[in-house]
Design an enzyme around this catalytic site. Sequence first.
Site, PDB file in Angstrom:
ATOM      1  N   LYS A  38       0.816  -1.217   0.000  1.00 25.31           N
ATOM      2  CA  LYS A  38       0.000   0.000   0.000  1.00 25.31           C
ATOM      3  C   LYS A  38       0.852   1.270   0.000  1.00 25.31           C
ATOM      4  CE  LYS A  38      -4.521   0.674   1.888  1.00 25.31           C
ATOM      5  NZ  LYS A  38      -5.429   0.084   2.833  1.00 25.31           N
ATOM      6  N   GLU A 120      -4.268 -22.166   6.790  1.00 25.88           N
ATOM      7  CA  GLU A 120      -3.789 -22.708   8.068  1.00 25.88           C
ATOM      8  C   GLU A 120      -3.313 -21.594   9.005  1.00 25.88           C
ATOM      9  OE1 GLU A 120      -3.674 -26.380   8.915  1.00 25.88           O
ATOM     10  OE2 GLU A 120      -3.810 -25.088  10.657  1.00 25.88           O
ATOM     11  N   GLY A 125      -1.788 -19.684  14.520  1.00 25.25           N
ATOM     12  CA  GLY A 125      -0.426 -19.531  13.987  1.00 25.25           C
ATOM     13  C   GLY A 125       0.190 -20.813  13.500  1.00 25.25           C
ATOM     14  N   ILE A 127       0.336 -23.797  14.779  1.00 24.14           N
ATOM     15  CA  ILE A 127      -0.247 -25.114  15.116  1.00 24.14           C
ATOM     16  C   ILE A 127      -1.048 -25.613  13.905  1.00 24.14           C
ATOM     17  CG2 ILE A 127      -1.781 -26.398  16.666  1.00 24.14           C
ATOM     18  CD1 ILE A 127      -1.342 -24.252  18.801  1.00 24.14           C
ATOM     19  N   GLY A 178       5.062  -7.723  17.325  1.00 26.17           N
ATOM     20  CA  GLY A 178       4.303  -8.051  16.109  1.00 26.17           C
ATOM     21  C   GLY A 178       3.211  -9.071  16.342  1.00 26.17           C
ATOM     22  N   GLU A 181      -2.996  -7.225  16.667  1.00 25.49           N
ATOM     23  CA  GLU A 181      -3.643  -6.708  15.457  1.00 25.49           C
ATOM     24  C   GLU A 181      -3.369  -5.204  15.371  1.00 25.49           C
ATOM     25  OE1 GLU A 181      -5.565  -8.939  13.324  1.00 25.49           O
ATOM     26  OE2 GLU A 181      -4.266 -10.113  14.606  1.00 25.49           O
ATOM     27  N   ASP A 192     -10.698 -11.374  17.704  1.00 30.25           N
ATOM     28  CA  ASP A 192      -9.763 -12.201  16.926  1.00 30.25           C
ATOM     29  C   ASP A 192      -9.910 -13.707  17.252  1.00 30.25           C
ATOM     30  OD1 ASP A 192      -6.911 -12.400  15.429  1.00 30.25           O
ATOM     31  OD2 ASP A 192      -6.795 -13.484  17.329  1.00 30.25           O
ATOM     32  N   LYS A 196     -11.338 -16.979  14.788  1.00 27.18           N
ATOM     33  CA  LYS A 196     -10.629 -18.268  14.675  1.00 27.18           C
ATOM     34  C   LYS A 196     -11.544 -19.422  15.085  1.00 27.18           C
ATOM     35  CE  LYS A 196      -6.228 -15.958  15.444  1.00 27.18           C
ATOM     36  NZ  LYS A 196      -5.332 -15.383  16.457  1.00 27.18           N
TER      37      LYS A 196
HETATM   38  N1  HSE Z   1      -3.217 -10.858  16.892  1.00 28.35           N
HETATM   39  C1  HSE Z   1      -3.183 -12.260  16.709  1.00 28.35           C
HETATM   40  C2  HSE Z   1      -2.805 -12.923  18.007  1.00 28.35           C
HETATM   41  C3  HSE Z   1      -2.179 -12.605  15.634  1.00 28.35           C
HETATM   42  O1  HSE Z   1      -2.335 -12.205  18.909  1.00 28.35           O
HETATM   43  O2  HSE Z   1      -2.995 -14.114  18.178  1.00 28.35           O
HETATM   44  C4  HSE Z   1      -2.207 -14.026  15.199  1.00 28.35           C
HETATM   45  O3  HSE Z   1      -3.422 -14.385  14.611  1.00 28.35           O
END
Ligand code: HSE
Length: 393
Positions: A38, A120, A125, A127, A178, A181, A192, A196
């Site tokens: 971007k 996946e 992450g 797993i 990192g 989000e 989040d 999932k």
């Molecule tokens: N923000 C998400 C977490 C990143 O902390 O699990 C991974 O999906």
Amino acid sequence: MKQLNIGLFGFGCVGQGLYFALQHSTGFRANIKKIVVKHPHKKRIVDSDLIAYDKYEILDNPEIDVVVELIDNAEEAFEIVKMAMERGKHVVTANKKMLAMNLEELISLQKKNQLSLLYEASACGSIPIIRTLEEYFDNEDLLQLYGIFNGTTNYILTKTIDEGLDYQTALKGAQQEGFAESDPTNDVEGFDPKYKAVILCLHAFGLIIHPDKVLNLGISSLSENDIQFASEKSLKIKLLPVIRKIDDHQITAYVIPHFINNNNNLFKVDREFNGVIVEGEFSGQQFFQGKGAGSHPTGSAVLSDISALSYDYKYSFKKFEQNGHKKFTQKVLLDIYLRLNSKSELEQIIFEEIHSQYYSQDYNYVIGKISLEQLFRSQAYLREQKLFCAVIE
Ligand code: HSE
């Protein structure tokens, strides 16, 4: 094994993790042909010839057979995924919100275009839970699937409770690493892990639930008193999404903090680690643990999907195809600890039974049974009043 040509959307934390994993993978090769980003002024670690700003440089490039979508915005991501599939390209994505909001349409798109969409990296992450559910538990009825699906909140809970850091410093740490989000409200309020859970519910139980129907309570209202309550009883606080079979026709799902004891495998899952417990009708309990967030672990999950594409792997959604009759329900009772500001708040949040209660000048709580329906109706109130609510077993 086919040599794949990749068009990559997004070069943030996960994109760079994938780039690193691809560069260092000894067993698998794929070419990144173009990376669409971007912001033109950001310094990039790759050759500038690889970078482009126009999505059609990937979408309309006939040499590119795989689109890897790793951008932040769920709506834009959905458009990219649709356009890529309409042009005959396979897609790998990590965008849990985009997936959870559009599962039905995405399954149809794959069927219509005879293409693979793999994701996946979108849940837990590193797993490999989606492929495990698809390939190993495809024929066994599951009783429940739950765990720690969010690295940021688990990192904050570990740093604040076990290491004594204050909440804001712990959150900042998760952002710097990192894990969080771009808007960390998604992590700390439980959105989040809910996305999932919705994705895993499809693969584990064959049921698509719209995320808006699933309760998500987070950890932002956690107080010193709640922490003290847990530590006096040698319990830990973990934010857990739960998906559970109620009977042959009904499945429930919710995301709520839990007090857990040290008999639970999740007790020792700390920092950015995730843990998933799968309980099958015949197999009993399985426990999976791994890094749930971060550049390299998530990049490795994306790499594994790209590698799977090289041998034409597709999800077959067996449970979804078999499930004609399962419905989502919130008609379940939960054992809940609720910290209140004042007793009068119990007029808004109706317990079915109260087992114990404590009132003092600066700390009030109630423990009892409450229906998930009632909690779902009260979620805005709980957030506004900053009441901390947790399942206590
Ligand atoms: N923000 C998400 C977490 C990143 O902390 O699990 C991974 O999906």
